[in-house]
Each structure stands twice: as structure tokens, then as C-alpha cells.
Design an enzyme around this catalytic site. Structure first.
Site, PDB file in Angstrom:
ATOM      1  N   LYS A  16      -1.632  -7.036  -0.861  1.00 50.80           N
ATOM      2  CA  LYS A  16      -2.439  -5.988  -0.241  1.00 50.80           C
ATOM      3  C   LYS A  16      -3.589  -6.617   0.575  1.00 50.80           C
ATOM      4  CE  LYS A  16      -1.319  -2.727  -3.976  1.00 50.80           C
ATOM      5  NZ  LYS A  16      -1.857  -1.855  -5.047  1.00 50.80           N
ATOM      6  N   TYR A  56       4.006   5.165  -0.638  1.00 48.96           N
ATOM      7  CA  TYR A  56       3.318   5.699  -1.815  1.00 48.96           C
ATOM      8  C   TYR A  56       3.580   7.192  -2.008  1.00 48.96           C
ATOM      9  CZ  TYR A  56       0.789   1.376  -2.869  1.00 48.96           C
ATOM     10  OH  TYR A  56       0.456   0.084  -3.243  1.00 48.96           O
TER      11      TYR A  56
END
Ligand code: IDP
Ligand code: MG
Length: 159
Positions: A16, A56
Site C-alpha cells: 500500500k 474493496y
């Protein structure tokens, strides 16, 4: 384990933006490499809002969804596909629990993080999820099937 399409088990891993900004790419890649898994896909990219929301999607109703999308699109991400027997579950163990404060020392999140919203890395949570995520982030042409020459020294029976 080889699946019905003749493919070895693969998982999707993403470093990330916090992991990239903190200069941890090399150390994180090294964890999977030294374990013995095979890197078959790798790219650095800026994640679009559209890709982030698809990735997500299961969390779209959670209170942290908006901040998660904002975070994941806030800087470069290193997307990877790793291959090997049991790689999906093993990568989750190498990554550690979602909350870095409770993640075991020795795991990536346990060693490098403090906050659940800055937990450094994503890893697919199951074989079916891995397939979906790999096809969301990579094309077939992006991925390289190869057999490392060290395989017989890492895997007793290469299935
Ligand atoms: P995982 O990454 O360990 O699979 P998930 O429950 O799938 O964890 O959550 C996806 C991501 O959403 C987490 O990695 C984390 O970045 C973020 N997240 C999960 N729970 C929370 C929370 O309670 N607050 C803020 N962010 C969260
Ligand atoms: Mg998850």
C-alpha cells in the site's frame, strides 16, 4: 496444488502507499522471495478510484470504506502476484493480522506498523478471491510463468 486449468496456486499482494512511501518495498518483497515463493507479476502504479472501489467492494458498507479508498489512491502501490504451494494462506500469515498492534512480531504488519488504517500491505484472503483480484489488477500478458532453478532445493515434490 495445480488447479483444473493446470495453474499453480497464486495470490495477489499489494504494498500500500504507506509501505512504498516508507521505503519498505525491498524488505517486503524479500519476505516472500526468501520464503521460497515465485514472483510472477510486479508493477508500481497509481490506483484509480474505480479500481480501488472494485477491489474493496466487499467493504463498501463499512464506516472506514471512504478513508480506505482515499488512502489506497493517495500514492503509488506495488502490485504483485506470487506463486507456490499454499501461497494464499501462507502469505496471509507472513502479512499478519489486520491490526498491526495485535499482529504477531515477525509478520510484516507486526514488525512495521501501528495503525489499522496504515497496515502496509494487502493479501488475498482465499483462493477464489485471489483469482478475482489477480484478474482485476493484471492481464494474462503481465504475468510470467517460470520455474526458478532453485525449485528442487525448496520444494521436495514440485506438483
Ligand atoms: P485485511 O487487509 O487483513 O484482509 P480487511 O478486513 O479485509 O483486512 O480490511 C481491508 C482493509 O481495510 C484493511 O487492510 C485496512 O487497511 C482497512 N480496515 C479494516 N478494518 C478497519 C478499521 O476498523 N478501520 C480502518 N481501516 C480498516
Ligand atoms: Mg481482506
Amino acid at each position: 496444488m495445480i488447479d483444473e486449468e493446470g495453474l499453480k496456486e497464486r495470490t495477489f499482494i499489494a504494498i500500500k502507499p504507506d509501505g512504498v512511501q516508507r521505503g519498505l518495498v525491498g524488505q517486503i518483497v524479500s519476505r516472500f522471495e526468501t520464503k521460497g515463493f515465485t514472483l510472477v507479476g510486479l508493477k508500481i502504479m497509481t490506483v484509480t478510484k474505480e479500481l480501488a472501489e472494485k477491489h474493496y467492494d466487499v467493504h463498501k458498507d463499512k464506516p472506514f470504506f471512504r478513508s480506505l479508498i482515499e488512502f489506497i489512491t493517495s500514492g503509488p502501490v506495488v502490485a504483485m502476484v506470487w506463486e507456490g504451494e499454499g501461497v494464499v494462506a501462507s502469505a496471509r500469515k507472513i502479512i499478519g493480522a489486520t491490526n498491526p498492534l495485535t499482529a504477531e512480531p515477525g509478520t510484516i504488519r507486526g514488525d512495521y506498523g501501528i495503525s489499522v488504517g496504515r497496515n502496509l500491505i494487502h493479501g488475498s484472503d482465499g483462493i477464489e478471491t485471489a483469482k478475482k483480484e489477480i484478474s482485476l489488477w493484471f492481464t494474462e500478458e503481465d504475468l510470467v510463468s517460470w520455474k526458478p532453478c532453485l525449485t528442487t532445493w525448496i520444494v521436495e515434490k514440485d506438483s
